[in-house]
Structure formats: structure tokens, C-alpha cells
Design a protein around this motif. Structure first.
Motif, PDB file in Angstrom:
ATOM      1  N   PRO A 102      62.446  45.697  40.033  1.00  0.00           N
ATOM      2  CA  PRO A 102      61.309  45.707  40.974  1.00  0.00           C
ATOM      3  C   PRO A 102      60.865  47.101  41.381  1.00  0.00           C
ATOM      4  O   PRO A 102      59.732  47.280  41.822  1.00  0.00           O
ATOM      5  CB  PRO A 102      61.866  44.932  42.182  1.00  0.00           C
ATOM      6  N   SER A 264      53.965  39.301  40.909  1.00  0.00           N
ATOM      7  CA  SER A 264      54.262  39.576  42.317  1.00  0.00           C
ATOM      8  C   SER A 264      55.320  38.615  42.845  1.00  0.00           C
ATOM      9  O   SER A 264      56.182  38.998  43.651  1.00  0.00           O
ATOM     10  CB  SER A 264      52.985  39.482  43.160  1.00  0.00           C
ATOM     11  N   TRP A 265      55.280  37.356  42.394  1.00  0.00           N
ATOM     12  CA  TRP A 265      56.318  36.400  42.794  1.00  0.00           C
ATOM     13  C   TRP A 265      57.676  36.805  42.234  1.00  0.00           C
ATOM     14  O   TRP A 265      58.691  36.774  42.942  1.00  0.00           O
ATOM     15  CB  TRP A 265      55.948  34.998  42.318  1.00  0.00           C
ATOM     16  N   HIS A 266      57.710  37.209  40.969  1.00  0.00           N
ATOM     17  CA  HIS A 266      58.981  37.591  40.353  1.00  0.00           C
ATOM     18  C   HIS A 266      59.561  38.861  40.973  1.00  0.00           C
ATOM     19  O   HIS A 266      60.780  38.953  41.179  1.00  0.00           O
ATOM     20  CB  HIS A 266      58.802  37.789  38.845  1.00  0.00           C
ATOM     21  N   TYR A 267      58.720  39.834  41.238  1.00  0.00           N
ATOM     22  CA  TYR A 267      59.212  41.121  41.733  1.00  0.00           C
ATOM     23  C   TYR A 267      59.319  41.181  43.255  1.00  0.00           C
ATOM     24  O   TYR A 267      59.859  42.133  43.811  1.00  0.00           O
ATOM     25  CB  TYR A 267      58.322  42.249  41.233  1.00  0.00           C
ATOM     26  N   GLY A 268      58.773  40.200  43.936  1.00  0.00           N
ATOM     27  CA  GLY A 268      58.889  40.166  45.375  1.00  0.00           C
ATOM     28  C   GLY A 268      57.981  41.127  46.104  1.00  0.00           C
ATOM     29  O   GLY A 268      58.190  41.403  47.298  1.00  0.00           O
ATOM     30  N   ARG A 269      56.988  41.645  45.447  1.00  0.00           N
ATOM     31  CA  ARG A 269      56.000  42.542  46.060  1.00  0.00           C
ATOM     32  C   ARG A 269      54.749  42.534  45.200  1.00  0.00           C
ATOM     33  O   ARG A 269      54.771  42.050  44.061  1.00  0.00           O
ATOM     34  CB  ARG A 269      56.533  43.970  46.189  1.00  0.00           C
ATOM     35  N   HIS A 497      68.235  32.169  41.943  1.00  0.00           N
ATOM     36  CA  HIS A 497      66.818  32.018  41.655  1.00  0.00           C
ATOM     37  C   HIS A 497      66.020  33.297  41.905  1.00  0.00           C
ATOM     38  O   HIS A 497      64.900  33.436  41.419  1.00  0.00           O
ATOM     39  CB  HIS A 497      66.243  30.888  42.517  1.00  0.00           C
ATOM     40  N   ASN A 498      66.567  34.247  42.675  1.00  0.00           N
ATOM     41  CA  ASN A 498      65.832  35.470  43.009  1.00  0.00           C
ATOM     42  C   ASN A 498      66.343  36.676  42.233  1.00  0.00           C
ATOM     43  O   ASN A 498      66.197  37.821  42.669  1.00  0.00           O
ATOM     44  CB  ASN A 498      65.935  35.750  44.504  1.00  0.00           C
ATOM     45  N   THR A 500      65.286  38.199  39.672  1.00  0.00           N
ATOM     46  CA  THR A 500      64.271  39.165  39.252  1.00  0.00           C
ATOM     47  C   THR A 500      63.826  40.073  40.392  1.00  0.00           C
ATOM     48  O   THR A 500      63.146  41.076  40.154  1.00  0.00           O
ATOM     49  CB  THR A 500      63.036  38.438  38.692  1.00  0.00           C
ATOM     50  N   ARG A 501      64.200  39.745  41.640  1.00  0.00           N
ATOM     51  CA  ARG A 501      63.782  40.550  42.791  1.00  0.00           C
ATOM     52  C   ARG A 501      64.858  41.535  43.254  1.00  0.00           C
ATOM     53  O   ARG A 501      64.585  42.392  44.086  1.00  0.00           O
ATOM     54  CB  ARG A 501      63.425  39.629  43.964  1.00  0.00           C
ATOM     55  N   ILE A 502      66.046  41.415  42.703  1.00  0.00           N
ATOM     56  CA  ILE A 502      67.158  42.243  43.161  1.00  0.00           C
ATOM     57  C   ILE A 502      67.041  43.653  42.578  1.00  0.00           C
ATOM     58  O   ILE A 502      66.806  43.833  41.383  1.00  0.00           O
ATOM     59  CB  ILE A 502      68.505  41.613  42.772  1.00  0.00           C
TER      60      ILE A 502
END
Length: 594
Positions: A102, A264-269, A497-498, A500-502
């Protein structure tokens, strides 16, 4: 066989008497694009044979599906930046590269989802390796369909002779064999760009803009270069400002908005990955120069390896067109609805000019213009035929019959010789690649299925030969052990499930390795090793340590440093076996772990 207006324009080139012969006894409708004209052209011209759409599609499907099954993964970037994230989307595990962190977010998940959906459906009834080959087959079919569009447009725009020569050159080409089923943006851009140019030549501007936008926003932003002639034609020549702006906006909304939403959903921003790619490669000092830096001669050598004489013809195309025009302007005359030669070949010239000047050079960077490369070669060969005919009518007895015979009637052996030579060299190259490098695609199949906890399949010095997690059973994970390689290697996606955002601290954009992601060899259930190179402390010959490791399977792999350059590049019966040295790749099982 009836001639199109484009064919008539190309073939009608031998002066007033030829023009008169075409006008006599003519039954014509409106002489515009797409209309057919019936003439009393010489019989050898009217009976010109070329593959129809169904035959061409069948040949293209056969060639590209062959690539999907027998082709190997030639670039580790394909494995780690595309197959591994796709494996994560389908099975919930895989390897993550720094590009998917991310912090940097320069790779989009959107195009991967286009393949993840059918792959997920197939995963319920197929093994991972079967899903892998089905996705490759899907890529091959899509590529063949785009090439069919390109072929039909070439026949319309440049004449059926250039079209059939293009088909003969592109079908066996080693470069097309490598790119047809590759899970790479450059390969997707090759298909999308070919389809966009085909629509442009047929004056179907909306799909041409849409396909170009898809290539730029979903695949590779730099393929905007391929859309330059479309923009020039619409804005400067046709002055279709409103249509260009309208369809550009529509394409932007239809493609970019969902892409931004998914990423944006995958990366959290909020993320705009096409811009991130451009910014990293152009506006950072280290972007394109960290690795893969090659001398200016790289593409000349690589182009010849993958296209042999077609590459030479393609590079010579502008000069041959100029010489052909100098001999007789009629030989290069275009119909009113056709774009000028310089505009049609502009994508190929611009692409080579830009990428040959970049320090970072890789074979896959030329994938987007492979169809254009073969087209430039076909046009160059057609020019050679016309020039040969022009010289022959002055020096030989052809002059007596030139009013009732066509240049193809005299120069057929020339094009046949070139096509056969190019095809033989391409098949030789493809055979060499299969024999030398296909082993890693089958090695991991010898790992037995096993229920229970995840097992570690490790790569050391052969890390760049991994065919992806699709080739190991579902309960297994690909990991790495220390080697002499000091660059950055992928790390496993986190569970959850998250994942990809870590943000992981060991990822960086400087290609600096971090041993926190490595395993000890003793923690590996399986290990891939080879006897290539000189053993060292970090790269010991694991396969010789029979107390710890058991050899499960062995496949041959070329030892490039010990093999002759020519015979490792091309397969020549008898001679290649005497001048190529093979090593072994081993799949080892750790005896100490149950």
C-alpha cells in the motif's frame, strides 16, 4: 474473386493502359470504403488467394493455444507480479511483491480480477495447475481474436497480399509464441493495441478509443504511444474534436472509475495506479535504472532472436518505402480512405525510439508492437517485390508482358523464400526455448498431494525459475532460502481478508533485500536446487547431501555459460546436441521433516 477498393488502388499502378483496362467493362457501386468493385483485371490478379476469416482464426488459435500449453514463463516478473497475486485472489495465499505494498501501490488488482473470476469458478472443479493452463488458454484465445481483427484490417487497409504475408510471418514467430499467453500487461497491451489499430483502420473510432484507453488504464500506461496516430487522425486530419473528447471521457469514466474503486478498496486508501506507475518510472531517479540495464544493442539482438529476418525487414521498412516511392509513386499510392504509410507505422517507430533510449530494457517491453513489427516486415517485403518487378521490367523480358501480368506473378518465389526462411528460423528458436527452459514448468508436479498443514516448497539460487504457486498443491507454500542474490524477493501475503492493506517494513522501492522473509533450509519440506554454477557457502549443493535431502525428481535445464551462443539460441538438429550443455534441476525432499 472481387477486389476491394483498397486492392484496386494498390494493384492499379502500371500507367494509363492499366488504368484503361480497369475502367473497361467495370460494374461498380460507390467507390468508398468497404465497397466491392468487379473489374476485368488480369486473371492472375483476380484469383489471388488468401485465408478467409474462419481459416485465419483457426490458424491463429492453433498457434496461440500451442503457446499456452508448451510455452514457459520467460520472465520472473510474470510469476511474482501477476500469477502470484492472482493465486492470492483465487486461493487466499500467494507471494506479494513491493509493488503491491500500500505504500507504493503501482500494480492494479483490477485486471487480475478479470481473470480471478473465471479462475475462482474453475478452482472448485480443477487442480491449481489445471486452472493455470486454462487461464493461459483464455489469454491465447483473446490474443488470437485480437490478431484476427488486425489481420482483417490489414487486408482492408494494405491489401490482401500484405495481409496474407503478415499472417505467414506472425503465425510461427518466436516472439508471438512467447507473448501470446503471457500474464503480463505488455502482452495484454499487444492484444488491445492490435485491436485498437484494427478498429482505427476500419474507421471505427469509438471502439478504437475505448480499446486504447483499456490498454492505458488497465494494462500499461505507456501504451498511450500506440494511440498517437488515432489522435492525430481524429484531431489534426479529420478534425473530429467532439467525438474524440466525448469518447475519451466515456472511456475514462467506464474504465478508470471502477479501477480506482477496486484498487482503493484493496490498498485501503485512494489509489490511482496508472498514475503511480508513470510517477515511479519517470519522476523518480531510481525507477527505471535499478535493474535490467542493458546496452543500446539489446533490442537489436533480441529482435533478431525472436523475429530473425522479419526484424531486419521491419527496421528497413521506412527506407524501402522511400526507395519504392522514388522508383514509382504509383507503387505506394493509397486509396482516399486509407491513412498514409507514415501514420500507420508511427506506433512502431515511436515505440522503438522511446524504449531503445531507455536504460532499462527487457524483452517484454516490445510485446505491444509485435503485430506492428510483423506488419512492417510484410510491407517491406511487398516493397522488395515491387522494386524487383520494376527492375525486372527494365532489364528482363518481363517488359513485354507487364501490361497483362501483375508483379506478384513474377516475384512470388521471393516472398515464398522469405516466409519459409522466417518460419524455419522461428520454429528453430521456439524449439530451442522449449528444450532449454521448459523443465521448471513440470518439476513441481512431482510433489504429492498431502492433506493437513501447509508445507514449504523453497527456492534458493533458482528463485527466478519458479512457475508460480499454481504449480504446487493447495496445502503448500512457496518460500525462499538465502542465496548469493542480494536483491528484494517477494514475501507471503498475510492471512486474513485485509492482507492487501497491510504495510510491511521489509518492502522498499530500492531493490534492497531483507532476510527477514527467508526460511532456513531446515524448515523447508521441499527444496529446488540445481548443479549450475560454482557452489558457495550460501549456495551449497543441497542435492549431494543425501543424509538430509532425497531427490524426488530431476529435469534438464541449459547451462548457458557452457553452451555455444548460436546453438543455445536456435535449435539445429545434430549440431545443437553437440554444442549445448545441460545441467539438472532437482526437486528435493527433506528427510528430517515428517
Amino acid at each position: 474473386m472481387p477486389l476491394t477498393a483498397r486492392q484496386r488502388s494498390i494493384h492499379n499502378k502500371n500507367g494509363a493502359k492499366r488504368s484503361a483496362s480497369f475502367s473497361k467493362g467495370k460494374r461498380s457501386r460507390k467507390t468508398s470504403e468497404g465497397e466491392y468493385l468487379f473489374t476485368n483485371a488480369p486473371s492472375d490478379l483476380r484469383s489471388i488467394a488468401y485465408p478467409g476469416g474462419a481459416v485465419a482464426l483457426g490458424l491463429l488459435l492453433l498457434a496461440r493455444l500451442t503457446s499456452a500449453y508448451w510455452g514457459h514463463i520467460a520472465d520472473c516478473d510474470e510469476t511474482y507480479n501477476y500469477w502470484e497475486p492472482l493465486h492470492y485472489l483465487v486461493y487466499g495465499n500467494g507471494l506479494q511483491t513491493w509493488e503491491y505494498s500500500p505504500v507504493y501501490a503501482i500494480r492494479s488488482y483490477m485486471p487480475l480480477w478479470l481473470f480471478a473470476v473465471p479462475a475462482k469458478i474453475m478452482s472448485y472443479i480443477m487442480t491449481p495447475v489445471s486452472v493455470f493452463y486454462c487461464i493461459r488458454a483464455l489469454l491465447a484465445v483473446l490474443t488470437a481474436c485480437a490478431e484476427l481483427m488486425f489481420y482483417k484490417a490489414v487486408c482492408h487497409e494494405f491489401g490482401v497480399h500484405v495481409g496474407r504475408v503478415w499472417l505467414c510471418l506472425a503465425l510461427p514467430a518466436a516472439g508471438c509464441f512467447a507473448s501470446a499467453a503471457a500474464m503480463l500487461p505488455s502482452a495484454w497491451s499487444g492484444a488491445l493495441g492490435s485491436a485498437a489499430l484494427a478498429c482505427w483502420w476500419r474507421k471505427r473510432y469509438p471502439p478504437a478509443i475505448l480499446l486504447t484507453a483499456a490498454s492505458v488504464l488497465l494494462s500499461w500506461p505507456f501504451t498511450a504511444l500506440l494511440g498517437v496516430p488515432i489522435a492525430i487522425d481524429m484531431l489534426l486530419i479529420k478534425r473530429q474534436y467532439i467525438d474524440f473528447i466525448k469518447w475519451s471521457i466515456i472511456s475514462l469514466v467506464v474504465i478508470l472509475v471502477p479501477t480506482v474503486a477496486v484498487d482503493s478498496w484493496h490498498y485501503g486508501r485512494l489509489v490511482v495506479t496508472p498514475w503511480n506507475i508513470v510517477a515511479y518510472n519517470i519522476f523518480t531517479e531510481h525507477g527505471p535504472d535499478l535493474y535490467g540495464v542493458e546496452p543500446w544493442t539489446y533490442y537489436f539482438v533480441n529482435g533478431f532472436l525472436n523475429f530473425n529476418i522479419v526484424w531486419v525487414l521491419a527496421l528497413s521498412c521506412p527506407l524501402l518505402l522511400a526507395a519504392c516511392t522514388a522508383i514509382s509513386s504509383r507503387s505506394t499510392a493509397r486509396a482516399s480512405f486509407c491513412a498514409p504509410y507514415w501514420l500507420s507505422l508511427l506506433p512502431f517507430v515511436c515505440w522503438l525510439g522511446v524504449f531503445m533510449g531507455q536504460p532499462h530494457k527487457e524483452e517484454r517491453f516490445l510485446y505491444p508492437v509485435y503485430s506492428m513489427l510483423a506488419l512492417a516486415g510484410a510491407i517491406a517485403l511487398d516493397c522488395l517485390q515491387k522494386m524487383t518487378y520494376a527492375v525486372g521490367t527494365e532489364l528482363l523480358r518481363w517488359r513485354k508482358e507487364r501490361e497483362r501480368r501483375h508483379y506478384l506473378a513474377y516475384t512470388g518465389p521471393l516472398v515464398a523464400m522469405c516466409v519459409l526462411l522466417a518460419g524455419a528460423a522461428s520454429i528453430s528458436r521456439t524449439t530451442a526455448l522449449y528444450q532449454h527452459y521448459h523443465g521448471p514448468m513440470t518439476l513441481l508436479r512431482h510433489i504429492p498431494e498431502q492433506d493437513g498443514a501447509a508445507l514449504n516448497v523453497c527456492f534458493g539460487k533458482e528463485w527466478y525459475r519458479s512457475p508460480s504457486s499454481f504449480h504446487v498443491p493447495r496445502a503448500h507454500r512457496i518460500r525462499f532460502v538465502p542465496s548469493e542474490f542480494t536483491g528484494q524477493l517477494p514475501a507471503p501475503y498475510d492471512d486474513g481478508h485485509n492482507a492487501t492493506r497491510i504495510i510491511h517494513q521489509y518492502f522498499n522501492d530500492l531493490n534492497e533485500g531483507d532476510n527477514r522473509t527467508y526460511l532456513k533450509p531446515s524448515d523447508c519440506h521441499y527444496l529446488v536446487d540445481s548443479d549450475i554454477g560454482t557452489p558457495s557457502k550460501l549456495q551449497p549443493p543441497y542435492h549431494k547431501n543425501t543424509n538430509t535431502w532425497e531427490v524426488v525428481a530431476t529435469v534438464p535445464i541449459i547451462d548457458a555459460d557452457k553452451s555455444h551462443r548460436i546453438f543455445r539460441a536456435f535449435y539445429v538438429p545434430v549440431l545443437s546436441n553437440k554444442n549445448v550443455v545441460y545441467a539438472n534441476m532437482y526437486l528435493l525432499r527433506n528427510k528430517l521433516i515428517e
